[in-house]
Design a protein around this motif. Structure first.
Motif, mmCIF file in Angstrom:
data_model
loop_
_atom_site.group_PDB
_atom_site.id
_atom_site.type_symbol
_atom_site.label_atom_id
_atom_site.label_comp_id
_atom_site.label_asym_id
_atom_site.label_seq_id
_atom_site.Cartn_x
_atom_site.Cartn_y
_atom_site.Cartn_z
ATOM 1 N N ALA A 156 0.836 -1.201 0.000
ATOM 2 C CA ALA A 156 0.000 0.000 0.000
ATOM 3 C C ALA A 156 0.872 1.253 0.000
ATOM 4 O O ALA A 156 0.573 2.247 -0.662
ATOM 5 N N GLU A 157 1.977 1.181 0.719
ATOM 6 C CA GLU A 157 2.869 2.349 0.830
ATOM 7 C C GLU A 157 3.765 2.513 -0.397
ATOM 8 O O GLU A 157 4.070 3.616 -0.812
ATOM 9 N N TYR A 158 4.180 1.375 -0.955
ATOM 10 C CA TYR A 158 5.104 1.413 -2.100
ATOM 11 C C TYR A 158 4.556 0.583 -3.262
ATOM 12 O O TYR A 158 5.105 -0.476 -3.595
ATOM 13 N N PRO A 159 3.478 1.034 -3.878
ATOM 14 C CA PRO A 159 2.841 0.213 -4.915
ATOM 15 C C PRO A 159 3.746 -0.050 -6.119
ATOM 16 O O PRO A 159 3.512 -1.001 -6.859
ATOM 17 N N ASP A 160 4.780 0.759 -6.304
ATOM 18 C CA ASP A 160 5.645 0.575 -7.476
ATOM 19 C C ASP A 160 6.769 -0.420 -7.243
ATOM 20 O O ASP A 160 7.492 -0.762 -8.167
ATOM 21 N N ILE A 161 6.923 -0.849 -6.004
ATOM 22 C CA ILE A 161 8.011 -1.805 -5.742
ATOM 23 C C ILE A 161 7.420 -3.212 -5.616
ATOM 24 O O ILE A 161 6.504 -3.446 -4.832
ATOM 25 N N GLU A 162 7.990 -4.109 -6.411
ATOM 26 C CA GLU A 162 7.491 -5.486 -6.356
ATOM 27 C C GLU A 162 8.149 -6.214 -5.179
ATOM 28 O O GLU A 162 9.374 -6.212 -5.043
ATOM 29 N N PHE A 163 7.341 -6.827 -4.339
ATOM 30 C CA PHE A 163 7.867 -7.569 -3.196
ATOM 31 C C PHE A 163 8.074 -9.020 -3.598
ATOM 32 O O PHE A 163 7.134 -9.708 -3.985
ATOM 33 N N ILE A 164 9.316 -9.479 -3.531
ATOM 34 C CA ILE A 164 9.585 -10.881 -3.854
ATOM 35 C C ILE A 164 9.773 -11.642 -2.550
ATOM 36 O O ILE A 164 10.732 -11.402 -1.812
ATOM 37 N N ASN A 165 8.838 -12.516 -2.269
ATOM 38 C CA ASN A 165 8.872 -13.261 -1.022
ATOM 39 C C ASN A 165 9.682 -14.542 -1.203
ATOM 40 O O ASN A 165 9.206 -15.512 -1.772
ATOM 41 N N ALA A 166 10.919 -14.511 -0.694
ATOM 42 C CA ALA A 166 11.795 -15.673 -0.889
ATOM 43 C C ALA A 166 11.867 -16.502 0.389
ATOM 44 O O ALA A 166 12.936 -16.756 0.917
ATOM 45 N N ALA A 167 10.705 -16.908 0.892
ATOM 46 C CA ALA A 167 10.700 -17.670 2.147
ATOM 47 C C ALA A 167 10.992 -19.146 1.876
ATOM 48 O O ALA A 167 10.548 -19.694 0.880
ATOM 49 N N VAL A 168 11.744 -19.745 2.790
ATOM 50 C CA VAL A 168 12.070 -21.176 2.695
ATOM 51 C C VAL A 168 11.495 -21.872 3.928
ATOM 52 O O VAL A 168 11.756 -21.461 5.061
ATOM 53 N N ALA A 169 10.715 -22.933 3.706
ATOM 54 C CA ALA A 169 9.990 -23.592 4.793
ATOM 55 C C ALA A 169 10.929 -24.225 5.819
ATOM 56 O O ALA A 169 12.060 -24.589 5.498
ATOM 57 N N GLY A 170 10.406 -24.369 7.037
ATOM 58 C CA GLY A 170 11.148 -25.050 8.098
ATOM 59 C C GLY A 170 11.240 -24.179 9.331
ATOM 60 O O GLY A 170 11.854 -23.112 9.283
ATOM 61 N N GLY A 171 10.594 -24.626 10.421
ATOM 62 C CA GLY A 171 10.557 -23.839 11.652
ATOM 63 C C GLY A 171 11.945 -23.481 12.146
ATOM 64 O O GLY A 171 12.916 -24.218 11.930
ATOM 65 N N ALA A 172 12.024 -22.321 12.803
ATOM 66 C CA ALA A 172 13.267 -21.820 13.400
ATOM 67 C C ALA A 172 14.374 -21.595 12.379
ATOM 68 O O ALA A 172 15.537 -21.413 12.741
ATOM 69 N N GLY A 173 14.029 -21.637 11.116
ATOM 70 C CA GLY A 173 15.026 -21.335 10.088
ATOM 71 C C GLY A 173 16.035 -22.428 9.848
ATOM 72 O O GLY A 173 17.077 -22.198 9.220
ATOM 73 N N THR A 174 15.764 -23.635 10.328
ATOM 74 C CA THR A 174 16.773 -24.699 10.198
ATOM 75 C C THR A 174 17.143 -24.936 8.730
ATOM 76 O O THR A 174 18.312 -25.086 8.415
ATOM 77 N N ASN A 175 16.159 -24.952 7.855
ATOM 78 C CA ASN A 175 16.491 -25.118 6.424
ATOM 79 C C ASN A 175 16.884 -23.779 5.811
ATOM 80 O O ASN A 175 17.843 -23.689 5.048
#
Ligand code: GAL
Length: 438
Positions: A73-92
């Motif tokens: 909403a604040e930055y409509p011109d910037i594309e957000f790339i969600n590079a999340a990798v599954a796995g609790g606590a960030g182990t993976n």
């Protein structure tokens, strides 16, 4: 290299899209058209931010989405790339991140824990940039807790933007299961062990639900704290305490006893699998950080009906904390867009969108309390009044090498149940990678 390959991929996609549009509407390739198509992807690439985290699962992804919405909403011109990798606590995720950083394919920003994880790993390896100017511009020093700043700073530089405060030492319980067995919520280690015994004798199949190994480490750090004073616990991490002491032996004995009441399929369960056993009435207790509450709420469960909470026995009055924060990569492909993302992370609006869903309290001290549920309001009160200590599993008290060494000793112990060997492994780990001298 990565930019080139991204550009190439974009061009391919564009070519595919153009060809899919069909000849009826697309005039036969004319010069200007080609120029335009070559320039567009370049602009798009400059206007994006790739953010790396491990928030893909129940409760966690929804929290991140809520903050992304504020960003969009604040930055409509910037594309957000969600590079999340599954796995609790960030182990993976943390392993993937390390590989990417080594390969020179850094994301713009990533999730890192305030404390030794941030300072001992990313700062030590020059992988992230200081954010002092941003702090000044945004006035964040006035609203971020004083306890947190030293944990994200080195040599006068501030290196990340904390989005939340999580509590690690929470005992989640099923009120009906406890009541049926005539068990009160335990407040000391002895009461805890007695309660587990009573529940087992009453036929409760899983007195204490546990999941994969990092959740065993999570349980370990909370039992450690619950078996000693917060001063003794802190001393183990700053080098003034003794890992070989009788107090630690007692804590390890408590841990061993408590493990005896956990489910036998723990290694194959995620933290969500384990915590859901409590709200489904199959287990009496689960020890997990308060992201579990975000998950319970996402499942539509009712606080104090489907689940209750208390500090892990023996740690009443102590708040074992951790804080998720976001960084600016030293090699961020899109530094300006990353600053835009970090502004949202540090903003009141961003934090008040993220935290009520994630199951954490805002790092900022000016969050709108009315947006938070009854559990989180109680966490806010405890954060303000309890003795605060740091989490091991979630990056506060030990650097990565030390934590890995503890994890190895713990993994062995989960098989052997040999307290003496575990304790000597902990002594050596602190000497080799922590502040203990030989
Ligand atoms: C922690 C993180 C939390 C939550 C949890 C489970 O390390 O700080 O925000 O994501 O892992 O995945």
């Amino acid at each position: 290299m990565k930019k080139l390959s991204q550009l190439f991929t974009l061009l391919l996609v564009l070519a595919f899209v153009l060809s899919a549009c069909g000849p009826a509407e697309t005039p036969a390739a004319e010069e200007p058209m080609e120029e335009e198509s070559a320039e567009e992807p370049m602009e798009d690439m400059a206007n994006q931010v790739e953010v790396f985290s491990w928030w893909t699962g129940g409760g966690e992804a929804a929290g991140l989405e809520a903050m992304i919405e504020v960003f969009n909403a604040e930055y409509p011109d910037i594309e957000f790339i969600n590079a999340a990798v599954a796995g609790g606590a960030g182990t993976n995720a943390r392993a993937v991140l390390a590989t990417r950083l080594q390969a020179g394919e850094s994301p713009d920003s990533w999730q890192g824990h305030a404390g030794q994880e941030l300072i001992g790993t990313y700062v030590a390896a020059d992988q992230i940039q200081p954010l002092n100017d941003l702090y000044e511009e945004e006035g964040w020093l006035d609203v971020m807790p004083e306890t947190l700043i030293p944990l994200i700073s080195d040599n006068g530089n501030i290196y990340s933007v904390p989005v939340n405060i999580h509590r690690a030492n929470v005992l989640w319980y099923n009120p009906a299961v406890l009541e049926d067995a005539g068990v009160e919520v335990p407040t000391t280690m002895d009461e805890f062990i007695a309660a587990l015994e009573t529940l087992q004798a009453a036929g409760v199949e899983t007195p204490l639900a546990m999941g994969e190994q990092w959740t065993a480490m999570h349980l370990f750090e909370t039992v450690l704290l619950g078996s000693m004073t917060p001063e003794e616990y802190n001393a183990l991490w700053d080098g003034t305490g003794d890992w070989g002491s009788a107090t630690v032996t007692q804590a390890l004995e408590n841990y061993k006893t408590i493990l005896g009441y956990t489910n036998s399929d723990a290694t194959s369960l995620t933290w969500q699998d384990a915590s859901v056993l409590v709200v489904d009435g199959q287990a009496a207790f689960n020890v997990m950080g308060d992201w579990a509450e975000g998950y319970f709420r996402e499942l539509g469960k009712e606080p104090m009906v489907d689940y209750g909470w208390a500090p892990v026995p023996g740690s009443v009055g102590n708040f074992q904390f951790l804080s998720d924060s976001f960084v600016l990569s030293a090699n961020a492909p899109h530094p300006e867009a990353t600053i835009a993302w970090l502004k949202i992370c540090g903003s009141k609006e961003g934090q008040d969108a993220f935290n009520p869903v994630k199951g954490s309290i805002p790092a900022r001290s000016d969050g709108d309390r009315s947006l938070y549920g009854v559990y989180l309001q109680s966490a806010m009160d405890d954060w303000a009044s309890d003795v605060v200590v740091g989490s091991l599993t979630h990056g506060v008290v030990a650097n990565d090498s030390w934590k890995t060494e503890i994890d190895t000793a713990l993994g062995l112990f989960l098989g052997t149940q040999d307290v003496a060997t575990f304790q000597s492994g902990l002594v050596t780990a602190c000497q080799s990678y922590g502040p203990c001298s030989e």
